[in-house]
Write an enzyme that holds these catalytic residues in place. Structure first.
Site, short mmCIF file in Angstrom:
data_model
loop_
_atom_site.label_atom_id
_atom_site.label_comp_id
_atom_site.label_asym_id
_atom_site.label_seq_id
_atom_site.Cartn_x
_atom_site.Cartn_y
_atom_site.Cartn_z
N SER A 1 26.17 83.82 64.60
CA SER A 1 25.56 84.90 64.14
C SER A 1 25.80 84.86 62.92
CB SER A 1 26.54 86.13 64.86
OG SER A 1 26.26 87.22 64.07
N LYS B 1 30.92 84.79 66.64
CA LYS B 1 29.76 84.79 67.84
C LYS B 1 29.51 83.35 68.31
CE LYS B 1 27.65 87.74 69.57
NZ LYS B 1 26.72 88.61 69.09
N GLU C 1 18.94 82.19 76.79
CA GLU C 1 18.00 83.27 76.51
C GLU C 1 16.49 83.17 76.62
OE1 GLU C 1 20.82 86.64 74.71
OE2 GLU C 1 20.64 84.61 73.44
#
Ligand code: ARG
Length: 453
Positions: free
Chosen positions: A275, A281, A288
């Site tokens: 991130s 992160k 996804e």
């Protein structure tokens, strides 16, 4: 100059040309177009419609056109499609003999042939990569996933399983995808070439010959069907959609598994992203994206089904809209399978927290009592009361003493405590297809036997 200029005085308008061209997508199948034309020319010569010299001229001319395309020659929109572009270019190279190539064929059977050749090759490649994914899942299952984890129903902890059991569940669904792709190929791989516009041709052509040269398993028997059928594309997209749904389900699992809450796997650096603001992160973007791309593939299936729904026989120009969706989905599915294979093969399978005492072992108590002769329904009821007590006292099932178990039924004996060991629970589930390790090994062997080269 359009190929139909004999009858027309002018046009088409520039806007019509750009509206009607299919070159953008057709350029993806120029090799198939050249291959189809060569086979057609060979057949024409074999039945006496071309001399040997004319054939040689056409074949070497087609090679020159292929060189140009390979080296980046881009036809203009006035060529409309790849068939007209190749024929026009061939004329530039070898002169009027080029005009003989279109004897006994039409762009209608030509385009149908090109797409089948394109699809045949890609589906076969895709089948191979789906098989690889199956084998990677099998390998990870057997080598690294002999760890006890909760199995879920309704995303609620259900019963303990070896994690391998869950990985193999995915492997089996992909194994059916590979079968489906192979099955589709049987219908994709039929030759429409020689159907001409839709009614056949008066020339003495040999359709078996072009089918043989092109490696088709036979010809399409009805010329009208040959030029207008698109069910092989729909079927392929249906198979891709099912494959995509399986990829998408596995993606969701990977996304869950890689959360702190599940802590079941850690994705490798290659297949995660960070991130820009939250340094801790490690995002499962690959999974996804695979899940997200599923929509594109479903969309393509709907597109093709809708495209053909109201069409009268035989060829209609609407059909030119068939390829964008198809090509895009085949590429998207291939990329998704490849990325999924990368994620699965490189993810680290983490040591899960122990399941001792977890209430997900409750079924074991019911099975314990029913194995001693109590009807399962009654056993289930008694177990429910035990679970309720454990919940109220905030303790695990293994923390009750034998005396406490006996308060619920006389059938409880000293062995109940070892019966509740998670590994014992899992290994007892040795029915065919169960989670016991011997069942996992058996399935792994079956999948390897079917899918190893
Ligand atoms: N560009 C057309 C397609 O891709 C080729 C066939 C055109 N045939 C015709 N009769 N206009 O479908």
């Amino acid at each position: 100059m359009a190929l139909w200029d004999g009858r027309f005085e002018g046009g088409p308008a520039v806007e019509m040309q750009s509206f009607g061209e299919s070159l953008g997508v057709d350029l993806q199948m120029w090799e198939e177009d050249i291959t189809g034309s060569k086979a057609h020319a060979q057949m024409l010569q074999s039945v006496g419609l071309l001399s040997s010299e004319e054939l040689q001229l056409i074949l070497s001319g087609l090679d020159l056109v292929a060189d140009d395309l390979r080296n980046g020659w881009v036809p203009g929109v006035e060529d409309e499609d790849i068939h007209m572009a190749v024929e026009g270019r061939l004329h530039l190279k070898i002169g009027d003999v080029a005009g003989k190539l279109h004897t006994a064929r039409s762009r209608n059977d030509q385009v149908a042939t090109d797409v089948r050749l394109w699809l045949r090759r890609r589906l076969a490649l895709l089948e191979r990569s789906v098989k690889r994914l199956v084998l990677v899942l099998v390998q990870r299952a057997v080598q690294d996933a002999r760890v006890l984890v909760p199995g879920y129903t309704h995303l609620q902890r259900g019963q303990p399983i070896w994690f391998a059991h869950q990985l193999l569940a995915h492997a089996w669904s992909f194994s059916r995808d590979a079968e489906r792709l192979r099955d589709c190929l049987r219908r994709v791989n039929k030759s429409p070439l020689g159907a001409a516009a839709m009614a056949g041709t008066p020339h003495p052509i040999d359709r078996n010959k072009t089918a043989d040269i092109l490696g088709f398993d036979g010809v399409m028997e009805n010329a009208m069907d040959a030029v207008s059928a698109r069910d092989h594309m729909q079927e392929s997209l249906a198979a891709l959609s099912i494959l995509a749904s399986h990829l998408s389900r596995l993606s969701t699992e990977i996304i869950l598994w890689s959360t702190k809450e599940f802590s079941r796997v850690r994705l490798s650096d290659d297949w995660s992203t960070g991130s820009s603001i939250m340094p801790q992160k490690r995002n499962p973007d690959a999974a996804e994206l695979i899940r997200g791309k599923t929509g594109r593939i479903y969309g393509s299936l709907t597109n093709l089904l809708t495209l053909t729904k109201g069409l009268p026989m035989a060829y209609n120009r609407d059909l030119q809209e068939d390829r964008n969706a198809l090509f895009d989905s085949v590429r998207t599915a291939a990329a998704s399978v490849s990325v999924m294979t990368g994620c699965i093969s490189s993810m680290q399978i983490l040591e899960p927290p122990p399941l001792e005492g977890d209430l997900l072992l409750a079924t074991e108590i019911a099975d314990y009592l029913s194995s001693k002769g109590l009807p399962f329904r009654e056993a289930h009821h008694i177990t429910g009361r035990i679970v309720k007590r454990c919940e109220q006292e905030g303790i695990g099932l293994h923390q009750l003493s034998l005396a406490e178990y006996k308060e619920y039924h006389d059938l409880f004996e000293a062995d109940v405590i070892s019966w509740l060991r998670p590994e014992a629970a899992v290994e007892r589930r040795n029915s065919r297809g169960g989670t016991a390790w011997s069942q996992i090994e058996r399935q792994a062997q079956m999948l390897r036997a079917t899918f190893s080269d």
